[in-house]
Design an enzyme around this catalytic site. Sequence first.
Site, PDB file in Angstrom:
ATOM      1  N   THR A  19      -9.516 -16.612  -9.036  1.00 44.67           N
ATOM      2  CA  THR A  19      -8.810 -17.705  -8.347  1.00 44.67           C
ATOM      3  C   THR A  19      -9.472 -19.060  -8.583  1.00 44.67           C
ATOM      4  OG1 THR A  19      -8.106 -16.243  -6.587  1.00 44.67           O
ATOM      5  CG2 THR A  19      -8.106 -18.555  -6.058  1.00 44.67           C
ATOM      6  N   ASP A  63      -7.672 -12.187 -14.179  1.00 48.99           N
ATOM      7  CA  ASP A  63      -7.701 -11.768 -12.781  1.00 48.99           C
ATOM      8  C   ASP A  63      -8.688 -10.603 -12.746  1.00 48.99           C
ATOM      9  OD1 ASP A  63      -5.422 -11.766 -10.226  1.00 48.99           O
ATOM     10  OD2 ASP A  63      -6.852 -10.126 -10.378  1.00 48.99           O
ATOM     11  N   SER A  64      -9.546 -10.553 -11.746  1.00 50.91           N
ATOM     12  CA  SER A  64     -10.597  -9.534 -11.781  1.00 50.91           C
ATOM     13  C   SER A  64     -10.044  -8.121 -11.639  1.00 50.91           C
ATOM     14  CB  SER A  64     -11.661  -9.819 -10.725  1.00 50.91           C
ATOM     15  OG  SER A  64     -11.186  -9.519  -9.441  1.00 50.91           O
ATOM     16  N   SER A  65      -8.789  -7.991 -11.251  1.00 48.51           N
ATOM     17  CA  SER A  65      -8.177  -6.646 -11.205  1.00 48.51           C
ATOM     18  C   SER A  65      -8.083  -6.056 -12.609  1.00 48.51           C
ATOM     19  CB  SER A  65      -6.769  -6.713 -10.616  1.00 48.51           C
ATOM     20  OG  SER A  65      -6.756  -7.533  -9.494  1.00 48.51           O
ATOM     21  N   ASP A  96     -11.649 -10.226  -6.015  1.00 49.61           N
ATOM     22  CA  ASP A  96     -11.111  -8.891  -5.717  1.00 49.61           C
ATOM     23  C   ASP A  96     -12.051  -7.759  -6.146  1.00 49.61           C
ATOM     24  OD1 ASP A  96      -8.909 -10.050  -4.611  1.00 49.61           O
ATOM     25  OD2 ASP A  96      -7.546  -9.627  -6.285  1.00 49.61           O
ATOM     26  N   THR A 282     -19.610   7.473   3.139  1.00 52.90           N
ATOM     27  CA  THR A 282     -18.803   7.344   4.352  1.00 52.90           C
ATOM     28  C   THR A 282     -17.661   6.340   4.181  1.00 52.90           C
ATOM     29  OG1 THR A 282     -18.796   6.703   6.690  1.00 52.90           O
ATOM     30  CG2 THR A 282     -20.478   5.680   5.324  1.00 52.90           C
ATOM     31  N   GLN A 283     -16.564   6.612   4.889  1.00 56.36           N
ATOM     32  CA  GLN A 283     -15.437   5.666   4.909  1.00 56.36           C
ATOM     33  C   GLN A 283     -15.749   4.460   5.778  1.00 56.36           C
ATOM     34  OE1 GLN A 283     -11.802   7.598   6.127  1.00 56.36           O
ATOM     35  NE2 GLN A 283     -12.018   9.167   4.562  1.00 56.36           N
ATOM     36  N   CYS A 284     -16.767   4.587   6.636  1.00 55.20           N
ATOM     37  CA  CYS A 284     -17.099   3.467   7.526  1.00 55.20           C
ATOM     38  C   CYS A 284     -17.671   2.321   6.711  1.00 55.20           C
ATOM     39  CB  CYS A 284     -18.137   3.899   8.553  1.00 55.20           C
ATOM     40  SG  CYS A 284     -17.568   5.225   9.620  1.00 55.20           S
TER      41      CYS A 284
HETATM   42  N1  ASP Z   1      -6.930 -12.002  -7.740  1.00 56.77           N
HETATM   43  C1  ASP Z   1      -8.089 -12.843  -7.816  1.00 56.77           C
HETATM   44  C2  ASP Z   1      -9.135 -12.147  -8.679  1.00 56.77           C
HETATM   45  O1  ASP Z   1      -9.815 -11.292  -8.207  1.00 56.77           O
HETATM   46  C3  ASP Z   1      -8.599 -13.157  -6.455  1.00 56.77           C
HETATM   47  C4  ASP Z   1      -9.807 -14.062  -6.402  1.00 56.77           C
HETATM   48  O2  ASP Z   1     -10.338 -14.540  -7.371  1.00 56.77           O
HETATM   49  O3  ASP Z   1     -10.248 -14.359  -5.282  1.00 56.77           O
HETATM   50  O4  ASP Z   1      -9.242 -12.447  -9.834  1.00 56.77           O
END
Ligand code: ASP
Length: 349
Positions: A19, A63-65, A96, A282-284
Amino acid sequence: MTAVNKNSSNILLIYTGGTIGMLREKGSKSLKAFNFDQLLSKIPELKLLDHNIDTISFDKPMDSSDMGIKEYQQLAETIFHNYELYDGFVVLHGSDTMAYTASVLSFMLENLAKPIIFTGSQLPIGDLRTDAKENLITSIQIAGLKQNNKSVIREVGLYFEYKLYRGNRTSKINAEHFEAFDSPNYPPLTESGVHLKINENFILKIKRKKPLILHKELEDHLLLLKLFPGLSQDMFAHLLNIKDIKGIIIETFGSGNYKTEDWFINGLKSKIENEIPVVNITQCLGGQVQMGKYYNSEKLEQIGVISGNDITTEAAIAKMMFLLPKKLNYEVFKTIFETSIRGEITEEI
Ligand code: ASP
């Protein structure tokens, strides 16, 4: 490259995307990564810093995804090859998956004695209310901190909204707040207010300076299984039978509990007998796995499930990606996983 004054450091700023450098194109409602030079022109304040800053960018900021093993390798290699030329590194990255990348990098670079600071923002740098400027400027200042000619931070950190955390202890906890990260099981390394407060005691200590080692090989045939109360026996069996699984992480309830039914225990047992590591986390958000504390985790301990203790999901995945290519036998893998090698886990005393 030469330092301009006694306090100045040489910093390499690496732009991967996220972002922080995104723009809304005309006629579109979604954000897209844009050119790095444009990004720098939006922060004239960088010229006021004492440090020499060089920049390098991914050919296609993302995008980091979209980040994965190829990008982890590219990033680790960039730092490795430039390691002697710079005092510190700042990585601009989407928030992300920042906690994943920071965790992976901490394992890939052994004997790190310089700072690698990950940062990004929730709002693009061009936005009036952006959080990008403070995050970036303070990250550079932290990466440039030196004492007796040595870097103050000597590990992979993540700086966001006034706090520097150990990277492999972080998780993204909020998709909207500027305070997007937390490190529930480890205190911040630095806190930024009127003064920059360094929590010396929590920074990773280096016993002896050794050459930096790059571990490039990573394994991605992992299964992360978040368990839930109604998980069916069929589904579970199906998942465990996926071809080529090299390691399994189970996210259990509370301090490491799940069903005691035979189909669950025996399913995992057969994997362990085939030398496939099974790690219990753990999920916590905070706290730790303590197998044997309750009856519902006793059997897991007995069949040899590995304790993730208080490791984050992100760091558990990263550590597994890093350890699996080493082809260790189950017991050795278990011992190393349960030991802190980059400060990622609190060891039992
Ligand atoms: N979707 C963006 C990413 O991870 C979100 C961010 O940068 O905050 O690339």
